[in-house]
Design a protein around this motif. Sequence first.
Motif, PDB file in Angstrom:
ATOM      1  N   ALA A   7       2.309 -32.278  79.538  1.00 38.51           N
ATOM      2  CA  ALA A   7       3.418 -33.160  79.182  1.00 38.51           C
ATOM      3  C   ALA A   7       4.125 -33.595  80.460  1.00 38.51           C
ATOM      4  CB  ALA A   7       4.392 -32.434  78.269  1.00 38.51           C
ATOM      5  N   TRP A   8       4.830 -34.717  80.416  1.00 43.53           N
ATOM      6  CA  TRP A   8       5.478 -35.258  81.615  1.00 43.53           C
ATOM      7  C   TRP A   8       6.446 -34.268  82.254  1.00 43.53           C
ATOM      8  CZ3 TRP A   8      10.729 -35.548  81.848  1.00 43.53           C
ATOM      9  CH2 TRP A   8      11.420 -35.462  80.648  1.00 43.53           C
ATOM     10  N   PHE A   9       7.107 -33.431  81.427  1.00 46.42           N
ATOM     11  CA  PHE A   9       8.092 -32.503  81.975  1.00 46.42           C
ATOM     12  C   PHE A   9       7.457 -31.256  82.589  1.00 46.42           C
ATOM     13  CE2 PHE A   9       7.720 -31.760  77.413  1.00 46.42           C
ATOM     14  CZ  PHE A   9       7.426 -30.402  77.364  1.00 46.42           C
ATOM     15  N   GLU A  10       6.148 -31.089  82.419  1.00 45.98           N
ATOM     16  CA  GLU A  10       5.450 -29.949  83.011  1.00 45.98           C
ATOM     17  C   GLU A  10       4.915 -30.256  84.407  1.00 45.98           C
ATOM     18  OE1 GLU A  10       2.668 -29.510  79.733  1.00 45.98           O
ATOM     19  OE2 GLU A  10       3.640 -27.618  79.213  1.00 45.98           O
ATOM     20  N   VAL A  11       5.003 -31.511  84.821  1.00 48.87           N
ATOM     21  CA  VAL A  11       4.500 -31.936  86.124  1.00 48.87           C
ATOM     22  C   VAL A  11       5.686 -32.121  87.064  1.00 48.87           C
ATOM     23  CG1 VAL A  11       3.180 -33.701  87.348  1.00 48.87           C
ATOM     24  CG2 VAL A  11       2.584 -33.111  84.986  1.00 48.87           C
ATOM     25  N   PRO A  12       5.727 -31.381  88.181  1.00 46.18           N
ATOM     26  CA  PRO A  12       6.866 -31.511  89.084  1.00 46.18           C
ATOM     27  C   PRO A  12       6.924 -32.898  89.723  1.00 46.18           C
ATOM     28  CG  PRO A  12       5.171 -30.136  90.089  1.00 46.18           C
ATOM     29  CD  PRO A  12       4.734 -30.420  88.683  1.00 46.18           C
ATOM     30  N   GLY A  13       8.131 -33.424  89.840  1.00 47.77           N
ATOM     31  CA  GLY A  13       8.328 -34.706  90.516  1.00 47.77           C
ATOM     32  C   GLY A  13       8.214 -34.561  92.021  1.00 47.77           C
ATOM     33  N   THR A  14       8.680 -33.448  92.538  1.00 43.83           N
ATOM     34  CA  THR A  14       8.604 -33.149  93.966  1.00 43.83           C
ATOM     35  C   THR A  14       8.335 -31.659  94.149  1.00 43.83           C
ATOM     36  OG1 THR A  14      10.979 -32.770  94.110  1.00 43.83           O
ATOM     37  CG2 THR A  14      10.216 -34.960  94.690  1.00 43.83           C
ATOM     38  N   ILE A  15       7.794 -31.328  95.303  1.00 41.52           N
ATOM     39  CA  ILE A  15       7.555 -29.933  95.661  1.00 41.52           C
ATOM     40  C   ILE A  15       8.168 -29.715  97.038  1.00 41.52           C
ATOM     41  CG2 ILE A  15       5.814 -28.186  96.207  1.00 41.52           C
ATOM     42  CD1 ILE A  15       3.951 -29.639  94.250  1.00 41.52           C
ATOM     43  N   HIS A  16       8.990 -28.693  97.158  1.00 39.94           N
ATOM     44  CA  HIS A  16       9.617 -28.353  98.430  1.00 39.94           C
ATOM     45  C   HIS A  16       9.054 -27.021  98.897  1.00 39.94           C
ATOM     46  CE1 HIS A  16      12.577 -31.540  98.055  1.00 39.94           C
ATOM     47  NE2 HIS A  16      12.707 -31.175  96.789  1.00 39.94           N
TER      48      HIS A  16
END
Length: 50
Positions: A7-16
């Motif tokens: 689902a879209w909310f399971e994919v991180p938008g950014t990774i730090h």
Amino acid sequence: MGAEGLAWFEVPGTIHVISELPTTPGTDGTKLRAAILREWARQRRTEAAG
């Protein structure tokens, strides 16, 4: 590995990437300081929106 099937909310938008996690000693071993991580995430979101 991709985002297929997630689902879209399971994919991180950014990774730090950080060099070391904030920890504190506890009675059951080393504990992660989640409040510090949340603060770091809040600061980075604020900077990105800024």
